[in-house]
Design a protein around this motif. Structure first.
Motif, PDB file in Angstrom:
ATOM      1  N   TRP A 336       6.497   1.203   4.392  1.00 47.12           N
ATOM      2  CA  TRP A 336       5.691   0.090   3.884  1.00 47.12           C
ATOM      3  C   TRP A 336       6.095  -1.220   4.560  1.00 47.12           C
ATOM      4  O   TRP A 336       5.251  -2.035   4.931  1.00 47.12           O
ATOM      5  CB  TRP A 336       5.875  -0.008   2.365  1.00 47.12           C
ATOM      6  CG  TRP A 336       5.220  -1.206   1.749  1.00 47.12           C
ATOM      7  CD1 TRP A 336       3.931  -1.315   1.298  1.00 47.12           C
ATOM      8  CD2 TRP A 336       5.826  -2.486   1.507  1.00 47.12           C
ATOM      9  NE1 TRP A 336       3.694  -2.567   0.795  1.00 47.12           N
ATOM     10  CE2 TRP A 336       4.846  -3.315   0.907  1.00 47.12           C
ATOM     11  CE3 TRP A 336       7.098  -3.004   1.735  1.00 47.12           C
ATOM     12  CZ2 TRP A 336       5.104  -4.629   0.548  1.00 47.12           C
ATOM     13  CZ3 TRP A 336       7.367  -4.317   1.367  1.00 47.12           C
ATOM     14  CH2 TRP A 336       6.380  -5.115   0.776  1.00 47.12           C
ATOM     15  N   LEU A 337       7.399  -1.418   4.740  1.00 44.10           N
ATOM     16  CA  LEU A 337       7.906  -2.644   5.357  1.00 44.10           C
ATOM     17  C   LEU A 337       7.362  -2.802   6.779  1.00 44.10           C
ATOM     18  O   LEU A 337       6.961  -3.896   7.190  1.00 44.10           O
ATOM     19  CB  LEU A 337       9.433  -2.610   5.381  1.00 44.10           C
ATOM     20  CG  LEU A 337      10.156  -3.869   5.866  1.00 44.10           C
ATOM     21  CD1 LEU A 337       9.991  -5.001   4.859  1.00 44.10           C
ATOM     22  CD2 LEU A 337      11.639  -3.574   6.080  1.00 44.10           C
ATOM     23  N   ALA A 338       7.345  -1.724   7.530  1.00 49.34           N
ATOM     24  CA  ALA A 338       6.817  -1.775   8.892  1.00 49.34           C
ATOM     25  C   ALA A 338       5.314  -2.019   8.887  1.00 49.34           C
ATOM     26  O   ALA A 338       4.792  -2.819   9.685  1.00 49.34           O
ATOM     27  CB  ALA A 338       7.142  -0.481   9.632  1.00 49.34           C
ATOM     28  N   ARG A 339       4.628  -1.355   7.962  1.00 49.48           N
ATOM     29  CA  ARG A 339       3.163  -1.437   7.936  1.00 49.48           C
ATOM     30  C   ARG A 339       2.668  -2.769   7.376  1.00 49.48           C
ATOM     31  O   ARG A 339       1.761  -3.392   7.938  1.00 49.48           O
ATOM     32  CB  ARG A 339       2.627  -0.277   7.077  1.00 49.48           C
ATOM     33  CG  ARG A 339       1.103  -0.206   7.012  1.00 49.48           C
ATOM     34  CD  ARG A 339       0.642   0.996   6.199  1.00 49.48           C
ATOM     35  NE  ARG A 339       0.996   0.865   4.774  1.00 49.48           N
ATOM     36  CZ  ARG A 339       1.931   1.593   4.161  1.00 49.48           C
ATOM     37  NH1 ARG A 339       2.616   2.515   4.843  1.00 49.48           N
ATOM     38  NH2 ARG A 339       2.188   1.421   2.880  1.00 49.48           N
ATOM     39  N   GLU A 340       3.240  -3.231   6.278  1.00 53.23           N
ATOM     40  CA  GLU A 340       2.707  -4.385   5.561  1.00 53.23           C
ATOM     41  C   GLU A 340       3.414  -5.700   5.890  1.00 53.23           C
ATOM     42  O   GLU A 340       2.803  -6.766   5.840  1.00 53.23           O
ATOM     43  CB  GLU A 340       2.779  -4.137   4.048  1.00 53.23           C
ATOM     44  CG  GLU A 340       2.009  -2.915   3.581  1.00 53.23           C
ATOM     45  CD  GLU A 340       0.510  -3.048   3.829  1.00 53.23           C
ATOM     46  OE1 GLU A 340       0.004  -4.192   3.852  1.00 53.23           O
ATOM     47  OE2 GLU A 340      -0.155  -2.004   3.997  1.00 53.23           O
ATOM     48  N   VAL A 341       4.695  -5.634   6.219  1.00 54.31           N
ATOM     49  CA  VAL A 341       5.449  -6.851   6.518  1.00 54.31           C
ATOM     50  C   VAL A 341       5.628  -7.031   8.022  1.00 54.31           C
ATOM     51  O   VAL A 341       5.744  -8.144   8.520  1.00 54.31           O
ATOM     52  CB  VAL A 341       6.819  -6.836   5.794  1.00 54.31           C
ATOM     53  CG1 VAL A 341       7.611  -8.106   6.079  1.00 54.31           C
ATOM     54  CG2 VAL A 341       6.612  -6.672   4.293  1.00 54.31           C
ATOM     55  N   GLY A 342       5.644  -5.905   8.746  1.00 58.13           N
ATOM     56  CA  GLY A 342       5.738  -5.985  10.199  1.00 58.13           C
ATOM     57  C   GLY A 342       7.147  -6.042  10.733  1.00 58.13           C
ATOM     58  O   GLY A 342       7.390  -6.603  11.804  1.00 58.13           O
TER      59      GLY A 342
END
Length: 393
Positions: A336-342
């Protein structure tokens, strides 16, 4: 068809490498896999350019070129204050990954036990299993990542063949103090155990901490196999140059294992790296200054954002406690961190033996612009996590 080996049945894909793929997929700032986004030293690159047109394109001596082993002996002697014979005590490998596997296969028989501190670099458990050894996990207790001497001795009472010691530690950034190393040394001697050390981050140790080469402790050289790499010190993770330093009788046996694993490391790269191995003290002082600055930038950014972290004493990793987000599945959280926060990070559970899944690991071996971009994105973490109702299960 016949069945394949069951040796890898318990393996999963490396979570570090997986998170790199996921970071690329979502155009995230990759702070998961620990490699720099800046060039190696210019002097090293200049020498590599020359080597391309010289006669270094065929097999080298299996256990490492003469010039590289001599340069390694000189460098190690300078920093460790320990005289090492380049003919008897050094084996050049294809990275520290092979060095560790060669060490394990040289020392351990099938069924032997090996102590592994947890959290650990994810290869260690796999190395034990591939070797046919049985890992005994001893916790490094967060957030300080210290060990309980009594718990450690209970592990030694199981009569392990070896203990693996990563110092400075990946993933925790812990640098073991002299008193801690003396405890390990005393137990190794008491229970007649080998010590396999991973000292890849020997030159990235932040003041006031000091790196102590384990094999220099009284009586420890004869039972220590030091595994090391040139990847981090010279920003050449793709060159895959590592080495073993050990007593002659261990190196002689490890040479046989290495010969049939990889034959030898790349000859042109062995020649080129000699230029870097001959650097003076100023290079290493500057290296530490560079990484100290990067650490301060990233740590201060985490502090400003309000994240809970353990400040590293060495290496270039930082463990962040994400329990405030209600995380019970750190793998889902990191995706999620990679997908939504980048921003890419590694789930801490890939490093812990016990069911600990409230930590993630970032690395800061990046240009300052890259670190600042990652921190800018992380500024939105709490707001986005709240909007997701902390649903990371």
């Amino acid at each position: 068809m016949p069945s394949i080996s069951t040796r890898t049945d318990t393996f999963t894909e490396s979570m570090i490498r997986k998170m790199t793929r996921i970071s690329l997929e979502h155009n995230a700032v990759n702070l998961s896999q620990g490699f720099p986004d800046f060039n190696p030293p210019k002097e090293l690159l200049d020498r590599l350019r020359e080597v391309v047109y010289e006669n270094f394109h065929q097999y080298e001596i299996t256990w490492g070129s003469q010039r590289m082993r001599e340069a390694l002996s000189k460098k190690h002697g300078h920093f460790a204050g320990q005289k090492i014979d380049p003919e008897k005590n050094i084996l050049v490998t294809c990275g520290s990954t092979e060095a560790m596997m060669a060490a394990m296969m040289t020392i351990c028989n099938i069924g032997d036990k090996v102590i592994v501190f947890s959290p650990f670099y994810e290869n260690y458990g796999a190395d034990a299993i591939l070797t046919g050894a049985i890992p005994i996990y001893v916790p490094l207790n967060p957030p300080e990542f210290t060990f309980d001497a009594d718990v450690l001795e209970n592990a030694f009472k199981q009569r392990p063949k070896a203990i693996i010691l990563c110092n400075p530690s990946n993933p925790s950034g812990r640098v073991f103090a002299l008193e801690e190393l003396k405890i390990i040394a005393g137990l190794a001697e008491k229970y007649d155990t080998f010590v396999i050390t991973d000292e890849v981050y020997e030159h990235i140790v932040y003041e006031p901490n000091k790196h102590i080469y384990f094999s220099t402790l009284p009586g420890m050289f004869e039972r220590t196999v030091t595994c090391n790499s040139l990847s981090k010190t010279y920003s050449i993770t793709g060159w895959r140059l590592g080495y073993i330093i050990a007593p002659e009788y261990i190196v002689d046996a490890a040479k046989k294992v290495h010969d049939f694993l990889t034959v030898g490391a790349a000859a042109p790269l062995q020649e080129a790296i000699v230029a870097a191995l001959n650097f003076g003290d100023d290079y290493y002082k500057n290296l530490l200054k560079i990484y100290s600055t990067k650490k301060d930038i990233f740590i201060n950014g985490l502090k400003r954002i309000g994240l809970n972290y353990t400040e590293p004493q060495g290496a270039y990793y930082v463990m962040v406690d994400v329990s405030e987000f209600g995380v019970t599945n750190d793998i889902n959280f990191c995706q999620w961190l990679a997908r939504e926060v980048g921003v890419g990070a590694v789930p801490g559970s890939s490093f812990f033996r016990d069911n600990i899944n409230n930590y993630i690991r970032f690395h800061f071996a990046k240009n300052e612009d890259t670190l600042n971009e990652a921190l800018n994105r992380l500024e939105k973490l709490k707001k986005k996590a709240a909007a997701a109702n902390y649903n990371f299960k």
